[in-house]
Design a protein around this motif. Structure first.
Motif, PDB file in Angstrom:
ATOM      1  N   GLU B  32       0.879  -1.165   0.000  1.00  0.00           N
ATOM      2  CA  GLU B  32       0.000   0.000   0.000  1.00  0.00           C
ATOM      3  C   GLU B  32       0.920   1.219   0.000  1.00  0.00           C
ATOM      4  O   GLU B  32       1.873   1.281   0.771  1.00  0.00           O
ATOM      5  CB  GLU B  32      -0.915   0.003   1.217  1.00  0.00           C
ATOM      6  N   LEU B  46      -0.558  12.667   6.766  1.00  0.00           N
ATOM      7  CA  LEU B  46      -0.908  11.933   5.560  1.00  0.00           C
ATOM      8  C   LEU B  46      -1.516  12.877   4.528  1.00  0.00           C
ATOM      9  O   LEU B  46      -2.421  13.647   4.836  1.00  0.00           O
ATOM     10  CB  LEU B  46      -1.911  10.825   5.915  1.00  0.00           C
ATOM     11  N   ARG B  49      -3.396   8.318   0.012  1.00  0.00           N
ATOM     12  CA  ARG B  49      -3.033   6.911  -0.062  1.00  0.00           C
ATOM     13  C   ARG B  49      -3.647   6.325  -1.320  1.00  0.00           C
ATOM     14  O   ARG B  49      -4.732   6.760  -1.731  1.00  0.00           O
ATOM     15  CB  ARG B  49      -3.477   6.158   1.186  1.00  0.00           C
ATOM     16  N   THR B  90       3.717   0.264   2.847  1.00  0.00           N
ATOM     17  CA  THR B  90       3.566  -0.739   3.881  1.00  0.00           C
ATOM     18  C   THR B  90       2.909  -1.959   3.271  1.00  0.00           C
ATOM     19  O   THR B  90       2.397  -1.908   2.148  1.00  0.00           O
ATOM     20  CB  THR B  90       2.752  -0.201   5.070  1.00  0.00           C
ATOM     21  N   ARG B  91       2.912  -3.045   3.995  1.00  0.00           N
ATOM     22  CA  ARG B  91       2.260  -4.263   3.519  1.00  0.00           C
ATOM     23  C   ARG B  91       0.759  -4.032   3.521  1.00  0.00           C
ATOM     24  O   ARG B  91       0.224  -3.343   4.408  1.00  0.00           O
ATOM     25  CB  ARG B  91       2.618  -5.439   4.420  1.00  0.00           C
ATOM     26  N   ASN B  92       0.094  -4.609   2.567  1.00  0.00           N
ATOM     27  CA  ASN B  92      -1.330  -4.375   2.391  1.00  0.00           C
ATOM     28  C   ASN B  92      -2.170  -5.252   3.313  1.00  0.00           C
ATOM     29  O   ASN B  92      -3.059  -5.959   2.884  1.00  0.00           O
ATOM     30  CB  ASN B  92      -1.702  -4.629   0.924  1.00  0.00           C
ATOM     31  N   SER B  93      -1.878  -5.234   4.607  1.00  0.00           N
ATOM     32  CA  SER B  93      -2.690  -5.980   5.563  1.00  0.00           C
ATOM     33  C   SER B  93      -2.279  -5.649   6.988  1.00  0.00           C
ATOM     34  O   SER B  93      -1.206  -6.003   7.428  1.00  0.00           O
ATOM     35  CB  SER B  93      -2.548  -7.485   5.342  1.00  0.00           C
ATOM     36  N   GLY B  94      -3.152  -4.982   7.706  1.00  0.00           N
ATOM     37  CA  GLY B  94      -2.882  -4.747   9.116  1.00  0.00           C
ATOM     38  C   GLY B  94      -1.948  -3.576   9.356  1.00  0.00           C
ATOM     39  O   GLY B  94      -1.340  -3.063   8.445  1.00  0.00           O
ATOM     40  N   ASN B  95      -1.806  -3.207  10.592  1.00  0.00           N
ATOM     41  CA  ASN B  95      -0.991  -2.051  10.974  1.00  0.00           C
ATOM     42  C   ASN B  95       0.490  -2.374  10.883  1.00  0.00           C
ATOM     43  O   ASN B  95       1.188  -2.471  11.892  1.00  0.00           O
ATOM     44  CB  ASN B  95      -1.356  -1.624  12.392  1.00  0.00           C
ATOM     45  N   THR B  96       0.977  -2.511   9.672  1.00  0.00           N
ATOM     46  CA  THR B  96       2.391  -2.827   9.484  1.00  0.00           C
ATOM     47  C   THR B  96       3.194  -1.536   9.362  1.00  0.00           C
ATOM     48  O   THR B  96       2.657  -0.495   9.000  1.00  0.00           O
ATOM     49  CB  THR B  96       2.579  -3.699   8.241  1.00  0.00           C
ATOM     50  N   PRO B  97       4.480  -1.592   9.684  1.00  0.00           N
ATOM     51  CA  PRO B  97       5.294  -0.371   9.690  1.00  0.00           C
ATOM     52  C   PRO B  97       5.404   0.272   8.316  1.00  0.00           C
ATOM     53  O   PRO B  97       5.340  -0.396   7.284  1.00  0.00           O
ATOM     54  CB  PRO B  97       6.672  -0.865  10.143  1.00  0.00           C
ATOM     55  N   LEU B  98       5.596   1.572   8.338  1.00  0.00           N
ATOM     56  CA  LEU B  98       5.807   2.329   7.122  1.00  0.00           C
ATOM     57  C   LEU B  98       7.291   2.340   6.771  1.00  0.00           C
ATOM     58  O   LEU B  98       8.142   2.503   7.646  1.00  0.00           O
ATOM     59  CB  LEU B  98       5.312   3.762   7.304  1.00  0.00           C
ATOM     60  N   PHE B 100       9.755   4.577   4.561  1.00  0.00           N
ATOM     61  CA  PHE B 100       9.768   5.899   3.949  1.00  0.00           C
ATOM     62  C   PHE B 100      10.928   6.067   2.980  1.00  0.00           C
ATOM     63  O   PHE B 100      11.999   5.488   3.149  1.00  0.00           O
ATOM     64  CB  PHE B 100       9.908   6.981   5.024  1.00  0.00           C
TER      65      PHE B 100
END
Lengths: 115, 110
Positions: B32, B46, B49, B90-98, B100
């Motif tokens: 994402e 932000l 997105r 970030t990974r397209n699932s869940g609150n995964t780290p960004l 940058f």
């Protein structure tokens, strides 16, 4: 709602010392992530806390540790400070909703200078 | 490895000119993509997105999976657009780290 608040805003420490940075998440948020932003760089992920446990960790040494309290606030601790630890430390909070990436809200950051 | 590349450290454009801030990424999987902005003396926030497909403050960004790019565009730059812009994934699932990029400073000249 004050949003994500971090304290202190600025800090000067000597090499070898230890430091604790604090973060209060945005109201209603339960997940806290910490990032280090060196000068001229983008933020780099340190670790994330959810339900008072470290859930994910970036490529940082064990000198970096953290904690999350029952009220979701969080601390970042750095031991045996090195000159290279000088950076802006950012806290970001978000709300855990299953497998959805919810918006991360950032604090103003704590500027740490190690001399 | 996950990586975000913003090739320009500084981009200067005249007011009213089109703006394009470049972002390329490498990621194995379905990422994402985001653009964050930091105005002077303000916190990182932000901007947009890719999944929302919104236009915010006149900015748009299209995810090009073939070219692994997520360039930020605006047809007519305004002075208030001057800021630091960060592309992130970030990974397209869940609150995964960004993850940058290093950021691009946009300067809009009157």
């Amino acid at each position: 709602d004050a949003g994500v608040t971090q304290s202190p805003t600025h800090l000067i420490k000597t090499r070898g010392q230890q430091v604790t940075l604090r973060c209060s998440p945005k109201s209603g948020h339960d997940t806290v992530s910490w990032y280090q932003q060196a000068l001229g760089q983008g933020p780099q992920f340190i670790f994330q806390y959810y339900e008072e446990e470290e859930r994910q960790r970036g490529n940082f040494p064990d000198r970096f540790s953290g904690h999350q309290f029952p009220n979701y606030s969080s601390e970042l601790n750095v031991n045996a400070l090195l000159l290279g630890d000088s950076a802006l430390y950012l806290c970001a909070s978000s709300l855990e909703i299953g497998r959805i990436n919810t918006e991360a809200f950032f604090g103003q950051g704590t500027r740490l200078t190690v001399v | 490895a996950q990586r975000v590349t913003q090739p320009e450290k500084l981009l200067s454009v005249f007011k009213g000119a089109p703006v394009e801030l470049k972002c390329n990424y490498s990621y194995s999987g379905s990422p994402e993509l985001f653009w964050y902005v930091q105005y002077s003396r303000q916190r990182l926030q932000l901007l947009l997105r890719h999944i929302s497909r919104e236009s915010i403050k006149g900015f748009t960004a299209d995810l090009n999976k073939g070219e692994t790019s997520f360039h930020l565009k605006k047809p007519f730059a305004q002075e208030e657009d001057s800021a630091m812009y960060y592309c992130a994934l970030t990974r397209n699932s869940g609150n995964t780290p960004l993850v940058f990029g290093k950021g691009t400073r946009l300067s809009v000249i009157a």
